[in-house]
Design an enzyme around this catalytic site. Structure first.
Site, PDB file in Angstrom:
ATOM      1  N   LYS A   1       0.856  -1.191   0.000  1.00 32.10           N
ATOM      2  CA  LYS A   1       0.000   0.000   0.000  1.00 32.10           C
ATOM      3  C   LYS A   1       0.891   1.240   0.000  1.00 32.10           C
ATOM      4  CE  LYS A   1      -1.910   2.626   3.024  1.00 32.10           C
ATOM      5  NZ  LYS A   1      -1.668   3.890   2.303  1.00 32.10           N
ATOM      6  N   PRO A   2       0.935   1.921  -1.151  1.00 31.62           N
ATOM      7  CA  PRO A   2       1.688   3.180  -1.162  1.00 31.62           C
ATOM      8  C   PRO A   2       0.927   4.237  -0.358  1.00 31.62           C
ATOM      9  CG  PRO A   2       0.656   2.783  -3.309  1.00 31.62           C
ATOM     10  CD  PRO A   2       0.329   1.600  -2.446  1.00 31.62           C
TER      11      PRO A   2
ATOM     12  N   SER B   1       4.752   7.024  10.798  1.00 30.54           N
ATOM     13  CA  SER B   1       4.736   7.695  12.101  1.00 30.54           C
ATOM     14  C   SER B   1       4.700   6.697  13.252  1.00 30.54           C
ATOM     15  CB  SER B   1       3.510   8.612  12.179  1.00 30.54           C
ATOM     16  OG  SER B   1       2.329   7.842  12.080  1.00 30.54           O
TER      17      SER B   1
ATOM     18  N   GLY C   1       9.842   7.310  13.377  1.00 30.35           N
ATOM     19  CA  GLY C   1      10.513   8.602  13.263  1.00 30.35           C
ATOM     20  C   GLY C   1      11.798   8.713  14.055  1.00 30.35           C
TER      21      GLY C   1
ATOM     22  N   CYS D   1      13.376  10.663   7.927  1.00 27.46           N
ATOM     23  CA  CYS D   1      13.355  10.089   9.286  1.00 27.46           C
ATOM     24  C   CYS D   1      14.685  10.293   9.987  1.00 27.46           C
ATOM     25  CB  CYS D   1      12.975   8.621   9.228  1.00 27.46           C
ATOM     26  SG  CYS D   1      13.940   7.666   8.067  1.00 27.46           S
TER      27      CYS D   1
ATOM     28  N   GLU E   1       9.677   0.978  11.018  1.00 31.41           N
ATOM     29  CA  GLU E   1      10.712   2.015  10.927  1.00 31.41           C
ATOM     30  C   GLU E   1       9.987   3.330  11.129  1.00 31.41           C
ATOM     31  OE1 GLU E   1      12.541   4.838  10.297  1.00 31.41           O
ATOM     32  OE2 GLU E   1      12.825   4.445   8.151  1.00 31.41           O
TER      33      GLU E   1
ATOM     34  N   GLU F   1       9.201  15.430  16.401  1.00 32.07           N
ATOM     35  CA  GLU F   1       9.638  15.304  15.012  1.00 32.07           C
ATOM     36  C   GLU F   1       8.884  16.358  14.189  1.00 32.07           C
ATOM     37  OE1 GLU F   1       8.645  11.709  12.725  1.00 32.07           O
ATOM     38  OE2 GLU F   1      10.780  11.633  12.243  1.00 32.07           O
TER      39      GLU F   1
HETATM   40  P1  NAI Z   1       1.475   7.999   8.567  1.00 33.73           P
HETATM   41  O1  NAI Z   1       2.182   7.110   9.522  1.00 33.73           O
HETATM   42  O2  NAI Z   1       0.018   8.225   8.758  1.00 33.73           O
HETATM   43  O3  NAI Z   1       1.666   7.452   7.050  1.00 33.73           O
HETATM   44  C1  NAI Z   1       2.551   6.449   6.639  1.00 33.73           C
HETATM   45  C2  NAI Z   1       1.802   5.315   5.939  1.00 33.73           C
HETATM   46  O4  NAI Z   1       0.937   4.678   6.871  1.00 33.73           O
HETATM   47  C3  NAI Z   1       0.904   5.763   4.777  1.00 33.73           C
HETATM   48  O5  NAI Z   1       0.929   4.796   3.759  1.00 33.73           O
HETATM   49  C4  NAI Z   1      -0.472   5.789   5.425  1.00 33.73           C
HETATM   50  O6  NAI Z   1      -1.536   5.640   4.517  1.00 33.73           O
HETATM   51  C5  NAI Z   1      -0.375   4.589   6.349  1.00 33.73           C
HETATM   52  N1  NAI Z   1      -1.337   4.599   7.456  1.00 33.73           N
HETATM   53  C6  NAI Z   1      -1.910   5.667   8.070  1.00 33.73           C
HETATM   54  N2  NAI Z   1      -2.770   5.260   9.027  1.00 33.73           N
HETATM   55  C7  NAI Z   1      -2.755   3.905   9.016  1.00 33.73           C
HETATM   56  C8  NAI Z   1      -3.421   2.891   9.762  1.00 33.73           C
HETATM   57  N3  NAI Z   1      -4.298   3.197  10.719  1.00 33.73           N
HETATM   58  N4  NAI Z   1      -3.153   1.598   9.509  1.00 33.73           N
HETATM   59  C9  NAI Z   1      -2.266   1.249   8.558  1.00 33.73           C
HETATM   60  N5  NAI Z   1      -1.604   2.171   7.803  1.00 33.73           N
HETATM   61  C10 NAI Z   1      -1.843   3.469   8.024  1.00 33.73           C
HETATM   62  O7  NAI Z   1       2.247   9.370   8.564  1.00 33.73           O
HETATM   63  P2  NAI Z   1       1.704  10.807   8.091  1.00 33.73           P
HETATM   64  O8  NAI Z   1       0.443  11.138   8.786  1.00 33.73           O
HETATM   65  O9  NAI Z   1       1.723  10.876   6.631  1.00 33.73           O
HETATM   66  O10 NAI Z   1       2.852  11.754   8.687  1.00 33.73           O
HETATM   67  C11 NAI Z   1       2.797  12.176  10.042  1.00 33.73           C
HETATM   68  C12 NAI Z   1       4.177  12.217  10.627  1.00 33.73           C
HETATM   69  O11 NAI Z   1       4.737  10.897  10.692  1.00 33.73           O
HETATM   70  C13 NAI Z   1       5.211  13.016   9.847  1.00 33.73           C
HETATM   71  O12 NAI Z   1       5.093  14.388  10.074  1.00 33.73           O
HETATM   72  C14 NAI Z   1       6.478  12.426  10.397  1.00 33.73           C
HETATM   73  O13 NAI Z   1       6.754  12.987  11.652  1.00 33.73           O
HETATM   74  C15 NAI Z   1       6.136  10.957  10.558  1.00 33.73           C
HETATM   75  N6  NAI Z   1       6.559  10.128   9.393  1.00 33.73           N
HETATM   76  C16 NAI Z   1       7.729   9.439   9.473  1.00 33.73           C
HETATM   77  C17 NAI Z   1       8.190   8.742   8.380  1.00 33.73           C
HETATM   78  C18 NAI Z   1       9.490   7.998   8.422  1.00 33.73           C
HETATM   79  O14 NAI Z   1      10.206   7.956   7.428  1.00 33.73           O
HETATM   80  N7  NAI Z   1       9.817   7.360   9.501  1.00 33.73           N
HETATM   81  C19 NAI Z   1       7.467   8.719   7.108  1.00 33.73           C
HETATM   82  C20 NAI Z   1       6.197   9.433   7.147  1.00 33.73           C
HETATM   83  C21 NAI Z   1       5.800  10.108   8.256  1.00 33.73           C
END
Ligand code: NAI
Ligand code: MG
Length: 494
Positions: free
Chosen positions: A187-188, A241, A265, A297, A263, A394
């Site tokens: 899932k992208p 996140s 933040g 990250c 993996e 973060e």
């Molecule tokens: P997120 O964790 O919501 O998104 C990442 C992935 O998880 C996306 O594919 C999203 O659709 C999926 N996702 C979201 N809710 C989910 C759920 N309940 N069950 C399964 N998958 C789910 O992150 P978001 O909201 O885009 O960004 C928020 C913060 O998270 C950022 O500001 C940053 O601090 C952190 N983050 C860290 C990353 C890293 O590389 N470690 C990458 C993206 C975000």
């Protein structure tokens, strides 16, 4: 050899549907969602929106592809490796199309996207080579037995990808899972579905059997949650996140105890000592922070500078920040693009406000850049103290916090005073200082006199709330495999 970089600001959007069983399908609900160009806030394309019913279908396809006797399971490990190589070759051949789509969808400068596609190809090649090199052992067990262990693929893997390094992290997760012999549902992120769909078309072209890789664009709480709760999925590999990471672990506990690797933040400390090569430290610290508009990250967001060079280094840093060119992905010379979406953009601006309110000094930036697009000015705070929100949370934006310190012992303590533990770095010419810091800091990767270099061969992942498990390196395949013991009765005295 990769073709020369050739950006295309208007790439054709060929793939907008769900990819299951090597076929393109509309979503069961018929719903679509828009993906947006964060530099213009304009919709690029409407994408089929996967939900639970589509995940169910994809799991069936992936389970069938994984069945005993299937084409995929009957392949020699070396042949699996060759298929992964083929996919790498195709991605390299199409690097310009993929990088152009990535830049359009995510907003990052084209040169960065180009480099990340090739880095992803490097991951595919590394794991392609590993496919027939992961194996069990014969074991001198007690008693009259001949005992051995076997490494077997865990089964169907759900890979949930974030939007910050879409094609790079896609390449990482699919190459590891495929090398292990698993099948996948990917899932992208909803912000950046285009490159994963393009790569799906290459998976078909490379000749992977149907069902080995399925790509389901959609939202987290619907499609993502359906993956983490699914009884037919054996492992979830997630990057994103911390909050969502925790919910995935919880979903595993409440469903089928699927394996989970996370993996998450970071709030990485980078420490500059008085004796450091300041020019090198500056280059790594500012590039590492502003690259990808701070949405990395491993961004070095807590920059600890020793008192003896604090004034000088701070000036150098602010000067470097003033030279960071902000703009859209296809403008020449741009280093920093927009934040990926409105939500990320607002989060960054609100943390900048918190920094100002809590008494940090905003030396440069601190506002929106331009009028259209989610651009934020390169921002540097000095006089930051450990208790401020900008030193703890973060930010995921182009915002640097500079903190002053006096001694090694002090900075080790402060560097470790965080819930995160993804990466850390130290700049010093003193080997003892470098090694003492490297040993004492609680982080999965420590860089000495460099920052941000990730190798296919070396493990990557987090201590504490930065995650669970490691990606990259030979051992990471273990996370996609089960270990089976076979004990054979051997009634002999010899
Ligand atoms: P997120 O964790 O919501 O998104 C990442 C992935 O998880 C996306 O594919 C999203 O659709 C999926 N996702 C979201 N809710 C989910 C759920 N309940 N069950 C399964 N998958 C789910 O992150 P978001 O909201 O885009 O960004 C928020 C913060 O998270 C950022 O500001 C940053 O601090 C952190 N983050 C860290 C990353 C890293 O590389 N470690 C990458 C993206 C975000
Ligand atoms: Mg987008």
């Amino acid at each position: 050899m990769a073709p020369q970089p050739k950006p295309n600001a208007h790439p054709q959007i060929k793939y907008t549907k769900i990819f299951i069983n090597n076929e393109w399908k509309d979503s069961c609900s018929g719903k679509k969602f828009p993906t947006v160009n964060p530099a213009t806030e304009q919709v690029i394309a409407e994408i089929s929106e996967a939900d639970k019913a589509d995940v169910d279908n994809a799991v069936k396809a992936a389970q069938k592809a994984f069945e005993r006797g299937s084409v995929w399971r009957s392949l020699d490990a070396s042949a699996r490796g060759r298929l992964i190589h083929k996919l790498g070759d195709l991605m390299e051949e199409h690097v310009n199309e993929i990088a152009s789509l990535e830049s359009l969808d995510n907003g990052k400068p084209f040169g960065d996207s180009y480099g990340q596609v090739l880095e992803g190809v490097g991951f595919l090649r590394y794991f392609a080579g590993c496919a027939d090199k992961v194996h069990g052992k014969t074991i001198p067990a007690d008693g009259k037995v001949f005992a051995l262990s076997r490494k077997e693929p865990v089964g169907v893997v759900g890979a949930i990808i974030p939007w910050n390094y879409p094609v790079l992290l896609l390449s990482l997760k699919i190459s590891t899972a495929m090398a292990a012999g698993c099948t996948l549902i990917v899932k992208p992120a909803e912000q950046t579905p285009l490159t994963a769909l393009y790569v799906a078309s290459l998976v078909k072209e490379a000749g992977f059997p149907p069902g080995v890789l399925n790509v389901l664009p959609g939202y987290g709480p619907t499609a993502g949650a359906a993956i983490s709760n699914h009884l037919g999925i054996d492992k979830v590999s997630f990057t994103g996140s911390t909050v969502v990471g925790k919910s995935i672990l919880e979903a595993s506990a409440k469903s089928n105890l699927k394996k989970v690797s996370l993996e998450l933040g970071g709030k990485s400390p980078l420490v500059v000592f008085n004796d450091a090569n300041l020019d090198a430290a500056l280059k790594y610290a500012s590039d590492g922070l502003f690259v990808n508009a701070g949405q990395t990250c491993i961004a070095p967001t807590r920059l600890f500078v020793q008192a003896g060079v604090y004034e000088r280094f701070t000036k150098m840093y602010v000067e470097a920040a003033s030279k960071v060119k902000v703009g859209s992905a296809f403008e020449p010379g741009v280093f920093q693009g927009p934040q990926v979406d409105e939500k990320g953009f607002q989060k960054v601006l609100s943390l900048i406000e918190a920094g100002k309110k809590e008494g940090a000094k905003c030396e440069i930036g601190g506002k929106r850049h331009g009028k259209v697009g989610y651009f934020v000015e390169p921002t540097v705070f000095t006089n930051v103290t450990d208790d401020m929100r900008i030193a703890k949370e973060e930010i995921f934006g182009p915002v640097q916090s500079i903190l002053k310190f006096d001694t090694l012992e002090e900075v080790i303590k402060r560097a470790n005073d965080t819930m995160y533990g993804l990466s850390a770095g130290v700049f010093t010419e003193n080997l003892t200082t470098a090694l003492q810091f490297s040993k004492a800091v609680r982080a999965g990767t420590v860089w000495v006199n460099e920052w941000g270099i990730v190798h296919p061969q070396t493990p990557f992942g987090g201590y504490k709330m930065s995650g669970l498990g490691r990606e990259l390196g030979l051992d990471s395949l273990d996370d996609f495999m089960e270990t089976k013991t076979i004990s054979i009765n051997l009634p002999s005295n010899h």
